[in-house]
Write a protein that holds these residues in place. Sequence first.
Motif, PDB file in Angstrom:
ATOM      1  N   ASN A 112      -5.856  13.068   9.846  1.00  0.00           N
ATOM      2  CA  ASN A 112      -6.637  13.823   8.715  1.00  0.00           C
ATOM      3  C   ASN A 112      -7.830  12.677   8.083  1.00  0.00           C
ATOM      4  OD1 ASN A 112      -5.784  16.222   9.255  1.00  0.00           O
ATOM      5  ND2 ASN A 112      -5.409  16.792   7.231  1.00  0.00           N
ATOM      6  N   GLY A 113      -7.496  11.507   7.963  1.00  0.00           N
ATOM      7  CA  GLY A 113      -8.212  10.432   7.608  1.00  0.00           C
ATOM      8  C   GLY A 113      -7.746   9.580   6.285  1.00  0.00           C
ATOM      9  N   LYS A 114      -6.518   9.687   6.371  1.00  0.00           N
ATOM     10  CA  LYS A 114      -5.945   8.881   5.118  1.00  0.00           C
ATOM     11  C   LYS A 114      -5.945   7.601   5.124  1.00  0.00           C
ATOM     12  CE  LYS A 114      -1.511   9.937   5.361  1.00  0.00           C
ATOM     13  NZ  LYS A 114      -1.641  10.593   6.741  1.00  0.00           N
ATOM     14  N   THR A 115      -5.798   6.662   6.377  1.00  0.00           N
ATOM     15  CA  THR A 115      -6.000   5.387   6.499  1.00  0.00           C
ATOM     16  C   THR A 115      -7.505   5.071   6.099  1.00  0.00           C
ATOM     17  OG1 THR A 115      -4.147   5.304   7.644  1.00  0.00           O
ATOM     18  CG2 THR A 115      -5.376   3.254   7.581  1.00  0.00           C
ATOM     19  N   THR A 116      -8.399   5.695   6.844  1.00  0.00           N
ATOM     20  CA  THR A 116      -9.830   5.311   6.535  1.00  0.00           C
ATOM     21  C   THR A 116     -10.172   5.718   5.027  1.00  0.00           C
ATOM     22  OG1 THR A 116     -10.234   6.309   8.633  1.00  0.00           O
ATOM     23  CG2 THR A 116     -12.114   6.057   7.334  1.00  0.00           C
ATOM     24  N   THR A 117      -9.609   6.720   4.644  1.00  0.00           N
ATOM     25  CA  THR A 117      -9.856   6.824   2.869  1.00  0.00           C
ATOM     26  C   THR A 117      -9.183   6.008   2.184  1.00  0.00           C
ATOM     27  OG1 THR A 117      -9.834   9.264   3.575  1.00  0.00           O
ATOM     28  CG2 THR A 117      -9.777   8.692   1.309  1.00  0.00           C
ATOM     29  N   ALA A 118      -8.138   5.458   2.553  1.00  0.00           N
ATOM     30  CA  ALA A 118      -7.512   4.323   1.590  1.00  0.00           C
ATOM     31  C   ALA A 118      -8.549   3.384   1.484  1.00  0.00           C
ATOM     32  CB  ALA A 118      -6.177   3.933   2.063  1.00  0.00           C
ATOM     33  N   GLY A 119      -9.233   2.644   2.779  1.00  0.00           N
ATOM     34  CA  GLY A 119     -10.175   1.598   2.720  1.00  0.00           C
ATOM     35  C   GLY A 119     -11.177   1.879   1.930  1.00  0.00           C
ATOM     36  N   LYS A 120     -11.719   3.136   2.006  1.00  0.00           N
ATOM     37  CA  LYS A 120     -12.934   3.481   1.499  1.00  0.00           C
ATOM     38  C   LYS A 120     -13.041   3.696   0.001  1.00  0.00           C
ATOM     39  CE  LYS A 120     -15.092   6.842   5.007  1.00  0.00           C
ATOM     40  NZ  LYS A 120     -15.296   8.196   5.129  1.00  0.00           N
ATOM     41  N   LYS A 131      -9.712  -4.540  -9.694  1.00  0.00           N
ATOM     42  CA  LYS A 131      -9.087  -5.573  -8.883  1.00  0.00           C
ATOM     43  C   LYS A 131      -8.179  -4.499  -8.156  1.00  0.00           C
ATOM     44  CE  LYS A 131      -6.072  -9.107  -9.498  1.00  0.00           C
ATOM     45  NZ  LYS A 131      -5.141 -10.221 -10.255  1.00  0.00           N
ATOM     46  N   VAL A 132      -8.400  -4.367  -6.774  1.00  0.00           N
ATOM     47  CA  VAL A 132      -7.576  -3.331  -5.944  1.00  0.00           C
ATOM     48  C   VAL A 132      -6.813  -3.945  -4.892  1.00  0.00           C
ATOM     49  CG1 VAL A 132      -8.313  -1.470  -4.382  1.00  0.00           C
ATOM     50  CG2 VAL A 132      -9.846  -1.885  -6.220  1.00  0.00           C
ATOM     51  N   GLY A 133      -5.667  -3.194  -4.661  1.00  0.00           N
ATOM     52  CA  GLY A 133      -4.765  -3.680  -3.649  1.00  0.00           C
ATOM     53  C   GLY A 133      -4.433  -2.361  -2.712  1.00  0.00           C
ATOM     54  N   LEU A 134      -4.240  -2.707  -1.422  1.00  0.00           N
ATOM     55  CA  LEU A 134      -3.753  -1.469  -0.473  1.00  0.00           C
ATOM     56  C   LEU A 134      -2.545  -1.742   0.155  1.00  0.00           C
ATOM     57  CD1 LEU A 134      -7.137  -1.400   1.598  1.00  0.00           C
ATOM     58  CD2 LEU A 134      -6.544   0.335  -0.369  1.00  0.00           C
ATOM     59  N   VAL A 135      -1.777  -0.663   0.000  1.00  0.00           N
ATOM     60  CA  VAL A 135      -0.272  -0.749   0.479  1.00  0.00           C
ATOM     61  C   VAL A 135      -0.258   0.271   1.555  1.00  0.00           C
ATOM     62  CG1 VAL A 135       2.059  -0.464  -0.052  1.00  0.00           C
ATOM     63  CG2 VAL A 135       0.578  -1.460  -1.834  1.00  0.00           C
ATOM     64  N   CYS A 136       0.414  -0.293   2.840  1.00  0.00           N
ATOM     65  CA  CYS A 136       0.140   0.496   3.948  1.00  0.00           C
ATOM     66  C   CYS A 136       1.730   0.898   4.097  1.00  0.00           C
ATOM     67  CB  CYS A 136       0.005   0.080   5.340  1.00  0.00           C
ATOM     68  SG  CYS A 136       0.203   0.901   6.721  1.00  0.00           S
ATOM     69  N   ALA A 137       2.247   2.167   3.676  1.00  0.00           N
ATOM     70  CA  ALA A 137       3.455   2.724   3.824  1.00  0.00           C
ATOM     71  C   ALA A 137       3.582   3.675   4.994  1.00  0.00           C
ATOM     72  CB  ALA A 137       3.939   3.353   2.389  1.00  0.00           C
ATOM     73  N   ASP A 138       2.720   3.654   5.789  1.00  0.00           N
ATOM     74  CA  ASP A 138       2.658   4.459   7.056  1.00  0.00           C
ATOM     75  C   ASP A 138       3.304   3.607   8.053  1.00  0.00           C
ATOM     76  OD1 ASP A 138       2.158   5.819   9.353  1.00  0.00           O
ATOM     77  OD2 ASP A 138       0.213   6.129   8.866  1.00  0.00           O
ATOM     78  N   GLY A 143       0.097   1.311  14.723  1.00  0.00           N
ATOM     79  CA  GLY A 143      -1.154   0.872  14.521  1.00  0.00           C
ATOM     80  C   GLY A 143      -1.853   1.293  13.154  1.00  0.00           C
ATOM     81  N   ALA A 144      -1.047   1.610  12.306  1.00  0.00           N
ATOM     82  CA  ALA A 144      -1.639   2.283  10.911  1.00  0.00           C
ATOM     83  C   ALA A 144      -1.823   1.178  10.071  1.00  0.00           C
ATOM     84  CB  ALA A 144      -0.671   3.206  10.450  1.00  0.00           C
ATOM     85  N   PHE A 145      -1.010  -0.028  10.293  1.00  0.00           N
ATOM     86  CA  PHE A 145      -0.965  -1.030   9.395  1.00  0.00           C
ATOM     87  C   PHE A 145      -2.167  -1.965  10.057  1.00  0.00           C
ATOM     88  CE2 PHE A 145       0.925  -5.314   8.296  1.00  0.00           C
ATOM     89  CZ  PHE A 145       0.263  -5.376   7.023  1.00  0.00           C
ATOM     90  N   ILE A 188      -3.457   1.372  -4.084  1.00  0.00           N
ATOM     91  CA  ILE A 188      -3.515   2.551  -3.351  1.00  0.00           C
ATOM     92  C   ILE A 188      -2.546   2.570  -1.985  1.00  0.00           C
ATOM     93  CG2 ILE A 188      -4.973   3.853  -1.662  1.00  0.00           C
ATOM     94  CD1 ILE A 188      -7.605   2.527  -3.359  1.00  0.00           C
ATOM     95  N   VAL A 189      -1.733   3.422  -2.169  1.00  0.00           N
ATOM     96  CA  VAL A 189      -0.625   3.719  -1.287  1.00  0.00           C
ATOM     97  C   VAL A 189      -0.954   4.708  -0.021  1.00  0.00           C
ATOM     98  CG1 VAL A 189       1.912   4.006  -1.123  1.00  0.00           C
ATOM     99  CG2 VAL A 189       0.875   2.980  -3.053  1.00  0.00           C
ATOM    100  N   ASP A 190      -1.057   4.131   1.061  1.00  0.00           N
ATOM    101  CA  ASP A 190      -1.569   5.106   2.401  1.00  0.00           C
ATOM    102  C   ASP A 190       0.056   5.554   2.959  1.00  0.00           C
ATOM    103  OD1 ASP A 190      -2.537   6.213   4.297  1.00  0.00           O
ATOM    104  OD2 ASP A 190      -2.868   4.379   5.524  1.00  0.00           O
ATOM    105  N   THR A 191       0.446   6.667   2.791  1.00  0.00           N
ATOM    106  CA  THR A 191       1.576   6.985   3.434  1.00  0.00           C
ATOM    107  C   THR A 191       1.697   7.639   4.869  1.00  0.00           C
ATOM    108  OG1 THR A 191       1.333   9.393   2.496  1.00  0.00           O
ATOM    109  CG2 THR A 191       2.457   7.836   0.920  1.00  0.00           C
ATOM    110  N   SER A 192       2.704   7.999   5.400  1.00  0.00           N
ATOM    111  CA  SER A 192       2.858   8.455   6.737  1.00  0.00           C
ATOM    112  C   SER A 192       2.351   9.800   6.690  1.00  0.00           C
ATOM    113  CB  SER A 192       4.075   8.344   7.429  1.00  0.00           C
ATOM    114  OG  SER A 192       4.603   7.028   7.298  1.00  0.00           O
ATOM    115  N   GLY A 193       1.755  10.065   7.950  1.00  0.00           N
ATOM    116  CA  GLY A 193       1.498  11.526   8.057  1.00  0.00           C
ATOM    117  C   GLY A 193       2.402  12.060   9.429  1.00  0.00           C
ATOM    118  N   ARG A 194       2.241  13.414   9.790  1.00  0.00           N
ATOM    119  CA  ARG A 194       2.673  14.006  10.700  1.00  0.00           C
ATOM    120  C   ARG A 194       1.768  14.748  11.374  1.00  0.00           C
ATOM    121  NH1 ARG A 194       6.123  10.847   9.147  1.00  0.00           N
ATOM    122  NH2 ARG A 194       8.542  11.150   9.189  1.00  0.00           N
TER     123      ARG A 194
END
Length: 296
Positions: A112-120, A131-138, A143-145, A188-194
């Motif tokens: 649905n675009g979570k990872t792309t949206t996290a970056g945006k 001051k921004v940080g991104l966390v990949c919890a997917d 390949g999400a990370f 910003i925490v990007d979580t896993s999808g299904r």
Amino acid sequence: MVLGALGSRISDALRNMSNAMLVDDKVLNDMLKEIGNALIAADVSVPLVLNLRKAITQQVNMEEMAQGINKRKLIQTAVFQELINLVDPGHKPYVPVKGQTNVIMLVGLQGNGKTTTAGKLGYYYQRKGWKVGLVCADTFRAGAFDQLKQNATKARIPYYGSYTETSPVVVAADGVDKFREEGFEIIIVDTSGRHKQEEALFEEMAEVAEAVEPDTTIFVMDAAIGQAAQDQAEAFRERVDVGSVIITKMDGSAKGGGALSAVAATHSPIVFIGMGEHIDQLEPFDASSFVSRLLG
Ligand code: GDP
């Protein structure tokens, strides 16, 4: 513009009404019917369309009692107002506070675009001086990370993730702790999808939320989903405290009405819309300018 066909059908219906010699009940009803059909064709749900028609008629009838009012103008204003009400649930989304840590968790189905949206989203706030940080919890999607890392690197946004840790809860907690200690303002925490709504996803979301205590959770939804949007939005809202919604791929979909009605049905404000794949293609959502643009 997105939903272009919808916008021009509504504008045409308003124009036809304006061109009529006399605006009587039949002209008003024909116009409302055409607007309703246009909304349904864009996948706005039928109950919402019926409500909208009723609300417009009520507004017009009430105002009509006042003397000397231009009926055409009155109807146009009522249509405009009710379209705004459709995409504006009336309560405000969380607004990040400067000088403190704001944890924003993104949830949604895979693709649905979570990872792309996290970056945006990171890019949007960083450009505004946060001051921004991104966390990949997917940790679910291979390949999400890498994808998040690539976007973050391009935009020079600090990121956190792991190739070895398989627990999304551990990665999320470690990443948020690290950035919090370092005084980051937006995490910003990007979580896993299904692929579909399933118990494992909801359990994982709840565990990550418990570990990172987000200030707000944003549900990321693909505009192309159409009528299924409402069911999906409701399922997420039941299981996690969704504060607002980002609708992605509004650049490509004529069916965005489904996502818009999901927002209305779940009373979740839309905060941004995704308008393309690039990192700068995220727009803050404002109901009245969205409707103005829709109607050209
Ligand atoms: P995730 O599985 O939810 O993390 O989804 P991704 O972020 O990997 O996005 C899935 C696909 O949708 C990718 O090909 C993205 O480039 C694309 N995408 C995301 N947002 C938008 C958008 O606003 N517009 C368009 N056209 N594509 C988008």
